[in-house]
Every structure is written in structure tokens, then in C-alpha cells.
Write an enzyme that holds these catalytic residues in place. Structure first.
Site, PDB file in Angstrom:
ATOM      1  CB  CYS A 135     -12.213  48.452  -0.465  1.00  9.68           C
ATOM      2  SG  CYS A 135     -11.878  46.945   0.482  1.00  9.68           S
ATOM      3  CB  CYS A 137      -7.458  47.256   2.069  1.00  9.28           C
ATOM      4  SG  CYS A 137      -8.001  47.326   0.363  1.00  9.28           S
ATOM      5  CE  LYS A 210     -10.751  41.886  -3.846  1.00 12.43           C
ATOM      6  NZ  LYS A 210     -10.829  43.232  -3.274  1.00 12.43           N
ATOM      7  NE  ARG A 220      -3.378  42.466  -1.175  1.00 11.47           N
ATOM      8  CZ  ARG A 220      -3.583  41.221  -0.814  1.00 11.47           C
ATOM      9  NH1 ARG A 220      -2.623  40.553  -0.186  1.00 11.47           N
ATOM     10  NH2 ARG A 220      -4.739  40.618  -1.072  1.00 11.47           N
ATOM     11  CD  GLU A 248     -19.398  35.562  -1.801  1.00  8.21           C
ATOM     12  OE1 GLU A 248     -20.129  36.561  -1.858  1.00  8.21           O
ATOM     13  OE2 GLU A 248     -18.708  35.296  -0.797  1.00  8.21           O
ATOM     14  CE  LYS A 263      -9.540  42.486  -7.641  1.00  9.94           C
ATOM     15  NZ  LYS A 263      -9.684  43.574  -6.730  1.00  9.94           N
ATOM     16  CB  SER A 289      -1.813  44.222  -9.916  1.00 11.78           C
ATOM     17  OG  SER A 289      -2.043  43.374  -8.803  1.00 11.78           O
ATOM     18  CE1 TYR A 328      -3.845  48.380 -12.166  1.00  9.49           C
ATOM     19  CE2 TYR A 328      -4.428  46.062 -12.477  1.00  9.49           C
ATOM     20  CZ  TYR A 328      -4.375  47.194 -11.679  1.00  9.49           C
ATOM     21  OH  TYR A 328      -4.859  47.136 -10.401  1.00  9.49           O
TER      22      TYR A 328
HETATM   23  C1  PBG Z   1      -8.923  45.412  -2.240  1.00  5.00           C
HETATM   24  C2  PBG Z   1      -8.610  45.356  -3.677  1.00  5.00           C
HETATM   25  C3  PBG Z   1      -7.762  44.426  -4.263  1.00  5.00           C
HETATM   26  C4  PBG Z   1      -7.671  44.756  -5.591  1.00  5.00           C
HETATM   27  C5  PBG Z   1      -8.512  45.826  -5.824  1.00  5.00           C
HETATM   28  N1  PBG Z   1      -9.100  46.203  -4.615  1.00  5.00           N
HETATM   29  C6  PBG Z   1      -7.154  43.202  -3.764  1.00  5.00           C
HETATM   30  C7  PBG Z   1      -6.596  43.058  -2.443  1.00  5.00           C
HETATM   31  O1  PBG Z   1      -5.719  43.837  -2.013  1.00  5.00           O
HETATM   32  O2  PBG Z   1      -6.969  42.092  -1.781  1.00  5.00           O
HETATM   33  C8  PBG Z   1      -6.794  44.033  -6.543  1.00  5.00           C
HETATM   34  C9  PBG Z   1      -6.588  44.632  -7.842  1.00  5.00           C
HETATM   35  C10 PBG Z   1      -5.399  44.169  -8.549  1.00  5.00           C
HETATM   36  O3  PBG Z   1      -4.628  43.300  -8.106  1.00  5.00           O
HETATM   37  O4  PBG Z   1      -5.192  44.699  -9.636  1.00  5.00           O
HETATM   38  N2  PBG Z   1     -10.157  45.819  -1.918  1.00  5.00           N
HETATM   39 ZN    ZN Z   2      -9.910  46.048   0.304  1.00  7.57          ZN
END
Ligand code: PBG
Ligand code: ZN
Length: 340
Positions: A135, A137, A210, A220, A248, A263, A289, A328
Site C-alpha cells: 500500500c 499510505c 476491506k 494509523r 469484491e 477486514k 488494531s 496483534y
Molecule cells: C492501509 C492499512 C490499514 C490497515 C492495514 N493497512 C487501514 C487503514 O489505514 O485504512 C489496518 C490494520 C489495522 O487496523 O490493524 N492500507
Molecule cells: Zn493504505
């Protein structure tokens, strides 16, 4: 004491059968253990790993108790510990020291994820399965999962970059590429690029369904990937939509996914259950998380038992139909299983 006799009449119409006592099956712990339908093993568990470029000592994250960002120098220790617990998979997330418009550090062959994968593979080889999160981000200025044109996250330029990231992860030795950006066509673009580069044996675990979930907030903080404007609702899917989640998944399979993912996990057991019935691919659930943080926070207040709720949640995710669970709690759950 005798149970009240039931009339022949109600026996005949099948409404009640007084000799059937399900409590017979619950008499002792040994018997309950023997009859347990759903079992979790460490083979089911995958542990998320957060490696930060330039970090010297592990860093705590307030919203994720007991989870740390680790420095590159600690990777070998952490993975050794995981293997000793019997866990066989990690998903690697990188926190780069530089972000830019084009997410360049995400496909740099000396990027944080690439280096981490090489270190893990050099030390442990095939003893551990390395899944790489693909990804942008953590790597874009915007904190969005794709390339931003004006104010929109542009789909088609983003999948080109995602394919480059995937190739560099495969080159570093990743076993499984896990694209999580929710761009249309990302699985196809990645499969083509991997094949063109000769990585026919590198598999793809698609983050297919997702959701645009509010349960990602602690992640985040952990991954330093908060969007600087807007939200992710134009690419992550609405959590209200069950049919759309199946579409999807179906599309990702047609595009070449080897495994599919749902997810978050716990609020979406209905989708896990449906997907398990419909699709034949290995199904992974990502217990995110926020699911972890909810348990941690309530347990810290003394309102619930962390261990018992962890076991109940993870078992439910498995019972719904997951083959693999990214959690986790992987280390803690593995310890519980070892002590059993
Ligand atoms: C983004 C990403 C996210 C998670 C893993 N990769 C979510 C996001 O920020 O939208 C979430 C994992 C988590 O909350 O444990 N590509
Ligand atoms: Zn991302």
C-alpha cells in the site's frame, strides 16, 4: 430430581424429546475438550510487524499496548521469538523516514520493507512465511493509499505504483504479496507485473473486502499513516454492504488472487461465514488494531479478562470460517496454546 414427564402427544409431534440432554456433553473439562468443535492452533496465526527506518530502539505506541515499532536491528530477535512460539507467518509493515507525492520510498529496493524482508529471509529462509503489505499510505504525503491527483485518489496511476511495490517486495524475497489499497484492478496489475518479472511462484493474498472501518485508528498511530485530508471512503468499501463484499472477493479471484481476506474480522463474521461457503480459496481474516485496542482498554480497567476475551474472539473468527487470522494477539495466543 426427575424431569417432568412429557405427554406422548408432544413427543409424537417432535416438539420435545425429554431424553436428550445436551448437558451430558458438558460434564467435565476433559469431555468438553474432547468434543470441542473449533480449535485454534499457532499454525493459524500471523503476527503483524512494524519496522521503522532509522529507529534505534523499539518505540511504544499508546493506543496499542504491548505492540511496538521496532528498529531494523531488532528484526532477527523479534522473528526468532515468534518462531519459538510456533508462529509461522508475519505481515511486514514499513514506516519510512521520508514521504513524498509519489510514494517513491515504497518501491525503493533499499526501502524499509525491502530491507526487512531480506533480513528475515537471510536468517530464517523458508521457516517463516513473509507476507508484505502493499500500500502507499505510510509513504505518501497525503497519507492516502494511492496517488492523489488534485483532491482525488487516482485509481489507474495508483495500480501502476502498487505493481512496482509488489515487484520490489517479491525481489526482496516476500512469499505472499498482500495488496491493501482497495484500488480497482490492483490484483490483476500486480499478477501481471510479478509474472513479467519471473515471480510466478509469489502468491497474492488480496485484502478483498476491506471495509472503511473506524477500527483502524490505532494502526494509523502505529504506522504513521493518518490521511491529511478526507477519508478512505472512496476506495475502502462501505461496511453496510454484504453483496458488494462478495463482488469484491469475486473480482479479486478473477484477477488472480491466491487467497482472499476480510477486514476487520469480528464485526464481519457474517461475511466471513458467507465467503467461506461460496469461495474455495484460503480465507484470511485481519483482526485489526481497533479490535485489539478495545480488549486491551477494557481489560486495563479490569472490566473483562483479556485472555478469556482474546480466546473467545479468535475462536469465533475461526469458527466463522477463517483459515488464517492476522492478529496483534498472535504471540499472546500462542503462549496460551503452549501452556495448554
Ligand atoms: C492501509 C492499512 C490499514 C490497515 C492495514 N493497512 C487501514 C487503514 O489505514 O485504512 C489496518 C490494520 C489495522 O487496523 O490493524 N492500507
Ligand atoms: Zn493504505
Amino acid at each position: 430430581m426427575k424431569m417432568k414427564q412429557i405427554s406422548n402427544n408432544s413427543l409424537a409431534n417432535g416438539s420435545y424429546f425429554p431424553n436428550m440432554r445436551l448437558r451430558r456433553l458438558r460434564k467435565s473439562k476433559a469431555l468438553r475438550d474432547l468434543l470441542q468443535e473449533t480449535r485454534i492452533s499457532t499454525d493459524d496465526l500471523v503476527y503483524p510487524l512494524f519496522v521503522e527506518e532509522g529507529l534505534k530502539t523499539a518505540k511504544d505506541i499508546a493506543s496499542m499496548p504491548d505492540i511496538q515499532r521496532i528498529p531494523p536491528s531488532k528484526i532477527v530477535d523479534v522473528v526468532s521469538e515468534i518462531l519459538d512460539l510456533g508462529i509461522k507467518g508475519v505481515v511486514v509493515f514499513g514506516i519510512p523516514s521520508k514521504k513524498d507525492e509519489a510514494a517513491k520510498s515504497a518501491y525503493n529496493d533499499n526501502g524499509i520493507v525491502q530491507k526487512s524482508i531480506k533480513t528475515i529471509k537471510k536468517h530464517f529462509g523458508d521457516r517463516i512465511v513473509v507476507i508484505s503489505d502493499v500500500c502507499m499510505c505510510q509513504y505518501t504525503n497525503s497519507g492516502h493509499c494511492g496517488i492523489v491527483n488534485d483532491t482525488m485518489v487516482d485509481n489507474d496511476s495508483s495500480i501502476e505504483v502498487l505493481a512496482k511495490i509488489a515487484e520490489s517486495h517479491a525481489t526482496s524475497g516476500a512469499d505472499i504479496i498482500a495488496p491493501s489499497a482497495m484500488m480497482d484492478g490492483q490484483v490483476f496489475a500486480i499478477r501481471e507485473q510479478l509474472n513479467d518479472a519471473g515471480f510466478n511462484d509469489t502468491s497474492i493474498m488480496a485484502y478483498s473486502a476491506k471495509m472503511a472501518s473506524s477500527l483502524y485508528t490505532p494502526f494509523r498511530d502505529l504506522a504513521n499513516s493518518i490521511p491529511t485530508f478526507g477519508d478512505r471512503k472512496t476506495y475502502q468499501m462501505p461496511f453496510t454492504n454484504s453483496l458488494e463484499s462478495l463482488r469484491e472477493i469475486e473480482l479479486d479471484i478473477k484477477e488472480g488472487a491466491d487467497m482472499i481476506m476480510i477486514k476487520p474480522a469480528l464485526p464481519y463474521l457474517d461475511l466471513i461465514c458467507k465467503a467461506r461457503e461460496i469461495f474455495k480459496l484460503p480465507l484470511c481474516s485481519f483482526s485489526v488494531s481497533g479490535e485489539y485496542a478495545l480488549i486491551k482498554a477494557a481489560a486495563e480497567k479490569g472490566w473483562i479478562s483479556e485472555t478469556d476475551v482474546m480466546i473467545e474472539f479468535l475462536t469465533s473468527i475461526k469458527r466463522a470460517g477463517s483459515d488464517i487470522i492476522i492478529t496483534y494477539f498472535a504471540k499472546k495466543m500462542a503462549k496460551v496454546l503452549l501452556e495448554k
